[in-house]
Each structure stands twice: as C-alpha cells, then as structure tokens.
Enzyme design. Sequence first.
Site, mmCIF file in Angstrom:
data_model
loop_
_atom_site.group_PDB
_atom_site.id
_atom_site.type_symbol
_atom_site.label_atom_id
_atom_site.label_comp_id
_atom_site.label_asym_id
_atom_site.label_seq_id
_atom_site.Cartn_x
_atom_site.Cartn_y
_atom_site.Cartn_z
ATOM 1 N N ARG A 1 -18.580 -2.910 -16.622
ATOM 2 C CA ARG A 1 -18.005 -4.157 -16.090
ATOM 3 C C ARG A 1 -17.014 -3.803 -14.974
ATOM 4 O O ARG A 1 -16.295 -2.807 -15.066
ATOM 5 C CB ARG A 1 -17.262 -4.939 -17.169
ATOM 6 C CG ARG A 1 -18.167 -5.501 -18.250
ATOM 7 C CD ARG A 1 -19.082 -6.604 -17.729
ATOM 8 N NE ARG A 1 -19.884 -7.200 -18.794
ATOM 9 C CZ ARG A 1 -21.043 -6.728 -19.241
ATOM 10 N NH1 ARG A 1 -21.551 -5.624 -18.706
ATOM 11 N NH2 ARG A 1 -21.696 -7.348 -20.205
ATOM 12 N N ASP B 1 0.814 -1.228 0.000
ATOM 13 C CA ASP B 1 0.000 0.000 0.000
ATOM 14 C C ASP B 1 0.844 1.274 0.000
ATOM 15 O O ASP B 1 0.337 2.349 -0.301
ATOM 16 C CB ASP B 1 -0.910 0.042 1.234
ATOM 17 C CG ASP B 1 -1.971 -1.043 1.205
ATOM 18 O OD1 ASP B 1 -2.048 -1.763 0.200
ATOM 19 O OD2 ASP B 1 -2.717 -1.164 2.194
#
Length: 362
Positions: free
Chosen positions: A278, A144
């Site tokens: 999508r 992260d």
Amino acid sequence: MPADKRTIGVCNGGGDCPGLNAVIRAVVRSAIIVHGWTVIGVKNGFNGLIWPEQSEELTTASVRGILAQGGTILGTTNRGNPFNYPVVENGQTVFKDFSGRCMDNMSRLGIDAMVVIGGDGTLHIANEFAELGMNVVGVPKTIDNDLAATEVTFGFDTALHVATEAIDRLHTTAESHHRVMILEVMGREAGWIALHSGLAGEADVILIPEIPFTIETVCEAIQRHEAAGRLFSLIVVAEGAKLPPHDARGNPFPTALQGQVANAIGWGVREYLGKDVRVTVLGHVQRGGSPSPFDRILATRFGVHAVDLVAKRQYGRMVCLCAGRIESVTLAHAIGVPKLVDPACDHIHAARSLGVSFGDRP
Ligand code: F6P
C-alpha cells in the site's frame, strides 16, 4: 519616538511553510516596539510591489494571534518572479520584466528596505533586486531544509513531526496486515525529511535522492526482514528519489509511473515479491497546520535578527543559524547551492548500523 523613523516592507514568496507567520509577527513587532517604524505587508510574493494597492500597513494588532497559525497572512505564490512575470496577452502567455516597476512602487510606498522570506528561488530574486540597488534582507524558509547557508530552516521540524506521526500510524496497520507500506514525503532535491522521519519512525528502508537504489535491493531488504520474523515493512521515500531505469526483473517502469516515485516502487515490489503493498503520498499535509515550538522560536529569532540587520543597514544579507546562533551571510553566498544529505553522514551511518537499507549495496 526614535529619530530614525523608517518604513520597511515584508514579503514571502514560494511555497508556504509553517513558521512564516511567526517571522512576519517578529518583524512587525520588533520594528514597531524597538524602532517605532512603520511596516508594510507586501502581498502574494512580490505581487504587492507590482500592484501596490495589494500592499497594506501591518500593525501589532494585525499580527496578534498568528504565531501558532500555519500558512501566511500575506498570501504567497511560486509563479511571481517580477523579473520574468507570466502575463496573458491575446491568449498567449508572455513574460515581462516588472523589476523596475517594483523598485518605483517601493519608493512610492515609502519603503526603504525589504525583508524577504523565501527558499532558494525567492532569495535568488531578492539578490537580483539587491543588485538593482534594493535594500533587502533575506530570511530562509523551506520545509525541505535544503538551503546550504543555514544549519536548519524553519518548517522542517514541523514537517518532520507530521511525517514521523504518519510512519507511526502506518506501522500498526502494516503490522496487522503483514503488508509493505510505502510513504512518500516531500523533498525534491534533498532527502532530509525522509532520512530524519525514517530514523525517528523506525523505517526499514529509506530512499533519498542522494543515494541511487534498485528495486531488487529494496526487495532483498524486505525479504531479510521476513526471514528474521518481521512480516511487515515500512519504506519511506523522498519525492525526489531517482527511480532506477528498470524494475527487479530488468523491465523498464511504465512511463505513467515516472514522477510518482512511491507508486512506482510499490508497483515494482508487488510485481517482484507478490506482496500486499500500500502506498501513501503525504503531500501538502506536511506544509499545513501549526508550526512546532522549535519552528515558532527559530522563525521568531530569524525575524528579529532580520530587523536588526535593517537597523544596522547591513543589506544584501540573509539571516541563518550557525552553531546554534543567529548569524548572517551574503545573499549571493546563500543561493544556488542546495544542501544535500551526505551519504557518509552519521545519521546514515547510525541507520545502516541498525539494519536500515537505503536500497543500495554499500
Ligand atoms: O519546496 C517545498 C515543497 O514543499 C517541496 O517539498 C515540494 O516538492 C514543493 O514545494 C511542492 O510545491 P507546490 O506547492 O507548488 O506543489
């Protein structure tokens, strides 16, 4: 053989991360080659100190060939805080403090200093052990990249490559079908992976925890692109991005979609624009597999520097990258302050200047 014959331990805690094995290899090899020390691999976070039979000596042979391997040869856990360890007793989970037992077992194993590799949670535990008198040196890790005391953590670059490749792949299919494609990447607190991969992969919209957004503004960005002749859009969203309370028509999001930020945005865009949308949630693919060359090198430099600190008995510190050099800071200084994306940073300025939307009205 050097006079100062010592035994050190190495462990990693929390989620795995590409480059962990590179740190372990660097710790083992430099401790043995430079200092002639013995190294004990403490398995599965601190479990190997709670149950010392899980720990074992690591030699140069044990770390041969692991530089390019993802995961960690030590195993890991993010449920193993020895100060608050979950144990099932009579069908109930109770929490025990095993920290004293860890200190005793460390002595029993003959370990006089620990190298602890981890993110904020694990480094917090390392700091608590330091306060109990453990000789400990920390090494920062997380894909992260949200640890404030280091310019960058190893694992981030690999995750960035995976996320960027995913965007590149989504591009061609989005363009063929004139669809809106949404990619959710990791980043609970901070939007580093989303911001960097969005920039590298030419996303149209980037949504990060640091910048509040609305579905309406996201839809407006999509419509702007369509009006300019681009009939598909790519949205990259960090998993920690905060969903606005309402969709573009002012209706609250269905509760089932809370915590599934990309699906919720997909639902909101579909409802409002009637577009074919999508959603791809990239998940742990970002954490698996072989580390990039950058991460292998950074992890190796961190591991060697951690051993150097142990050799100098500079404990209670964490290695870090500072202006391109490996330095160290106190563990106490390193923990508890997440490194967030500054909405005024030049990456965001560059993206906005190229027409990228952050779902807000700057
Ligand atoms: O902190 C690293 C990280 O990969 C986060 O990006 C993510 O939210 C979390 O770990 C996932 O944790 P777990 O592997 O426990 O699902």
